[in-house]
Design an enzyme around this catalytic site. Sequence first.
Site, mmCIF file in Angstrom:
data_model
loop_
_atom_site.group_PDB
_atom_site.id
_atom_site.type_symbol
_atom_site.label_atom_id
_atom_site.label_comp_id
_atom_site.label_asym_id
_atom_site.label_seq_id
_atom_site.Cartn_x
_atom_site.Cartn_y
_atom_site.Cartn_z
ATOM 1 N N ALA A 198 94.918 2.139 -42.507
ATOM 2 C CA ALA A 198 95.372 2.636 -43.806
ATOM 3 C C ALA A 198 95.993 1.459 -44.543
ATOM 4 O O ALA A 198 96.387 0.458 -43.925
ATOM 5 C CB ALA A 198 96.385 3.751 -43.598
ATOM 6 N N GLU A 235 99.763 1.029 -34.955
ATOM 7 C CA GLU A 235 100.818 1.603 -35.801
ATOM 8 C C GLU A 235 102.219 1.401 -35.225
ATOM 9 O O GLU A 235 103.192 1.286 -35.960
ATOM 10 C CB GLU A 235 100.571 3.104 -36.014
ATOM 11 C CG GLU A 235 99.396 3.433 -36.926
ATOM 12 C CD GLU A 235 98.071 3.593 -36.194
ATOM 13 O OE1 GLU A 235 97.940 3.098 -35.048
ATOM 14 O OE2 GLU A 235 97.154 4.211 -36.765
ATOM 15 N N GLU A 260 90.677 5.547 -36.456
ATOM 16 C CA GLU A 260 90.694 7.014 -36.597
ATOM 17 C C GLU A 260 89.518 7.509 -37.428
ATOM 18 O O GLU A 260 88.918 8.543 -37.117
ATOM 19 C CB GLU A 260 92.030 7.441 -37.228
ATOM 20 C CG GLU A 260 93.189 7.214 -36.261
ATOM 21 C CD GLU A 260 94.554 7.423 -36.900
ATOM 22 O OE1 GLU A 260 94.816 6.810 -37.949
ATOM 23 O OE2 GLU A 260 95.350 8.204 -36.357
ATOM 24 N N GLY A 263 94.105 3.543 -38.966
ATOM 25 C CA GLY A 263 93.276 4.521 -39.664
ATOM 26 C C GLY A 263 91.794 4.173 -39.614
ATOM 27 O O GLY A 263 90.943 5.063 -39.718
HETATM 28 C C1 HXC Z 1 96.737 -3.543 -46.352
HETATM 29 C C2 HXC Z 1 95.695 -5.274 -45.255
HETATM 30 C C3 HXC Z 1 95.584 -4.488 -44.082
HETATM 31 C C4 HXC Z 1 96.097 -3.143 -44.124
HETATM 32 C C5 HXC Z 1 94.732 -6.427 -43.694
HETATM 33 N N1 HXC Z 1 95.152 -6.462 -44.965
HETATM 34 N N2 HXC Z 1 94.992 -5.244 -43.117
HETATM 35 N N3 HXC Z 1 96.249 -4.803 -46.376
HETATM 36 N N4 HXC Z 1 96.662 -2.725 -45.276
HETATM 37 N N5 HXC Z 1 96.002 -2.308 -43.079
HETATM 38 C C6 HXC Z 1 95.057 -7.572 -45.915
HETATM 39 C C7 HXC Z 1 96.040 -8.676 -45.577
HETATM 40 O O1 HXC Z 1 97.319 -8.367 -46.082
HETATM 41 C C8 HXC Z 1 95.401 -9.859 -46.269
HETATM 42 O O2 HXC Z 1 95.674 -9.778 -47.647
HETATM 43 C C9 HXC Z 1 93.909 -9.591 -46.080
HETATM 44 O O3 HXC Z 1 93.790 -8.194 -45.807
HETATM 45 C C10 HXC Z 1 93.325 -10.365 -44.911
HETATM 46 O O4 HXC Z 1 94.090 -10.066 -43.756
HETATM 47 P P1 HXC Z 1 94.723 -11.186 -42.820
HETATM 48 O O5 HXC Z 1 95.859 -10.585 -42.109
HETATM 49 O O6 HXC Z 1 95.002 -12.451 -43.592
HETATM 50 O O7 HXC Z 1 93.495 -11.466 -41.815
HETATM 51 P P2 HXC Z 1 93.580 -11.972 -40.319
HETATM 52 O O8 HXC Z 1 94.591 -13.071 -40.166
HETATM 53 O O9 HXC Z 1 92.169 -12.242 -39.940
HETATM 54 O O10 HXC Z 1 94.134 -10.737 -39.467
HETATM 55 C C11 HXC Z 1 93.346 -9.550 -39.372
HETATM 56 C C12 HXC Z 1 94.211 -8.392 -38.808
HETATM 57 C C13 HXC Z 1 95.489 -8.219 -39.676
HETATM 58 C C14 HXC Z 1 94.597 -8.685 -37.358
HETATM 59 C C15 HXC Z 1 93.335 -7.159 -38.852
HETATM 60 O O11 HXC Z 1 95.078 -8.172 -41.036
HETATM 61 C C16 HXC Z 1 96.272 -6.986 -39.364
HETATM 62 O O12 HXC Z 1 96.998 -6.921 -38.368
HETATM 63 N N6 HXC Z 1 96.172 -5.982 -40.237
HETATM 64 C C17 HXC Z 1 96.955 -4.764 -40.109
HETATM 65 C C18 HXC Z 1 96.407 -3.891 -39.021
HETATM 66 C C19 HXC Z 1 97.227 -2.601 -38.876
HETATM 67 O O13 HXC Z 1 98.428 -2.650 -38.579
HETATM 68 N N7 HXC Z 1 96.600 -1.472 -39.086
HETATM 69 C C20 HXC Z 1 97.249 -0.162 -39.011
HETATM 70 C C21 HXC Z 1 97.774 0.221 -40.336
HETATM 71 S S1 HXC Z 1 98.714 1.686 -40.290
HETATM 72 P P3 HXC Z 1 96.211 -11.041 -48.478
HETATM 73 O O14 HXC Z 1 96.480 -10.482 -49.834
HETATM 74 O O15 HXC Z 1 97.392 -11.561 -47.765
HETATM 75 O O16 HXC Z 1 95.035 -11.975 -48.437
HETATM 76 C C22 HXC Z 1 97.562 2.886 -40.225
HETATM 77 C C23 HXC Z 1 98.135 4.294 -40.188
HETATM 78 C C24 HXC Z 1 97.053 5.292 -40.175
HETATM 79 O O17 HXC Z 1 96.423 2.678 -40.251
HETATM 80 C C25 HXC Z 1 97.656 6.643 -40.302
HETATM 81 C C26 HXC Z 1 96.812 7.564 -41.125
HETATM 82 C C27 HXC Z 1 96.677 7.193 -42.541
#
Ligand code: HXC
Length: 257
Positions: free
Chosen positions: A65, A131, A111, A108
């Site tokens: 998400a 998460e 999911e 998400g």
């Molecule tokens: C918003 C995101 C994002 C996310 C990545 N980006 N994941 N933006 N929400 N979930 C954005 C980054 O901020 C960045 O933007 C760009 O995408 C590239 O990501 P990087 O981090 O620079 O890439 P990398 O170093 O290759 O790392 C990849 C990654 C990392 C390991 C996947 O991006 C990451 O950990 N993302 C978050 C994963 C996460 O926690 N997901 C769960 C979310 S909570 P900029 O602008 O800086 O270039 C969830 C709850 C669900 O999903 C519940 C139901 C809705």
Amino acid sequence: MAFEMILTETHGRTALIRLNRPQALNALCDGLMAEMAEALAGFDRDDNIAAIVITGSEKAFAAGADIKEMKDRTFPGVLAEDFIGKWEAVTTIRKPVIAAVSGFALGGGCELAMMCDMIIASDTAKFGQPEINLGIIPGAGGTQRLTRAVGKSKAMDLVLTGRMMDAQEAERAGLVARIVPAADLLAEALKVAEKIGQLSGPSVATAKQAVNVAFETTLREGVRFERGVFYALFATEDQKEGMGAFAEKRKPAFRNR
Ligand code: HXC
């Protein structure tokens, strides 16, 4: 249908939905999920479409998400708007939905893939429910669907530590139906969808329903449901065609009746 955050196309009787927010690794913001719901509902209604494939980019199916959109949300706010409600649309589609996953399928994103009927993964796919690192837990079915798919111990491992698992581990654990080389991912998913599209629509729709019932009821009730729809299929022309064709040593021509 004109969308901004997804791309849609058709390949014969298969609809393809591509998540298209490359700058955010396909993070699933509200707008994207609303478009997804609309596109899926449209394809579900379309008689020319038999199956749907959802895919992302090579680097990310979806990294979760949208954290930036979510970070300032409040409890009364998420309650009032039923934040996750619009995600449910993915689980109400009658036609088969295949997730073709390459790269990150996190939070998400994982999911969303698990809401689909099967996951075909590239050898670069990485699945996880990170998460816990954000001070929350999975909220779009992750604690439930992942646990049913891989069992309690591995689900706890993933949900409590937030670690990722690679495609091979995901396949061994039963999350993924098949793994293919990254370059072949879309072709493989489209091939599976095309194969399903050649079969009898009523049997495909009831087969999907019956497998899904297994997740929601007791064995006795599930078997009772299966028997009911199994018997009902003998009322279709396609059953006569399928079995007649076998007996006559020819290919069946199903007409979805
Ligand atoms: C918003 C995101 C994002 C996310 C990545 N980006 N994941 N933006 N929400 N979930 C954005 C980054 O901020 C960045 O933007 C760009 O995408 C590239 O990501 P990087 O981090 O620079 O890439 P990398 O170093 O290759 O790392 C990849 C990654 C990392 C390991 C996947 O991006 C990451 O950990 N993302 C978050 C994963 C996460 O926690 N997901 C769960 C979310 S909570 P900029 O602008 O800086 O270039 C969830 C709850 C669900 O999903 C519940 C139901 C809705």
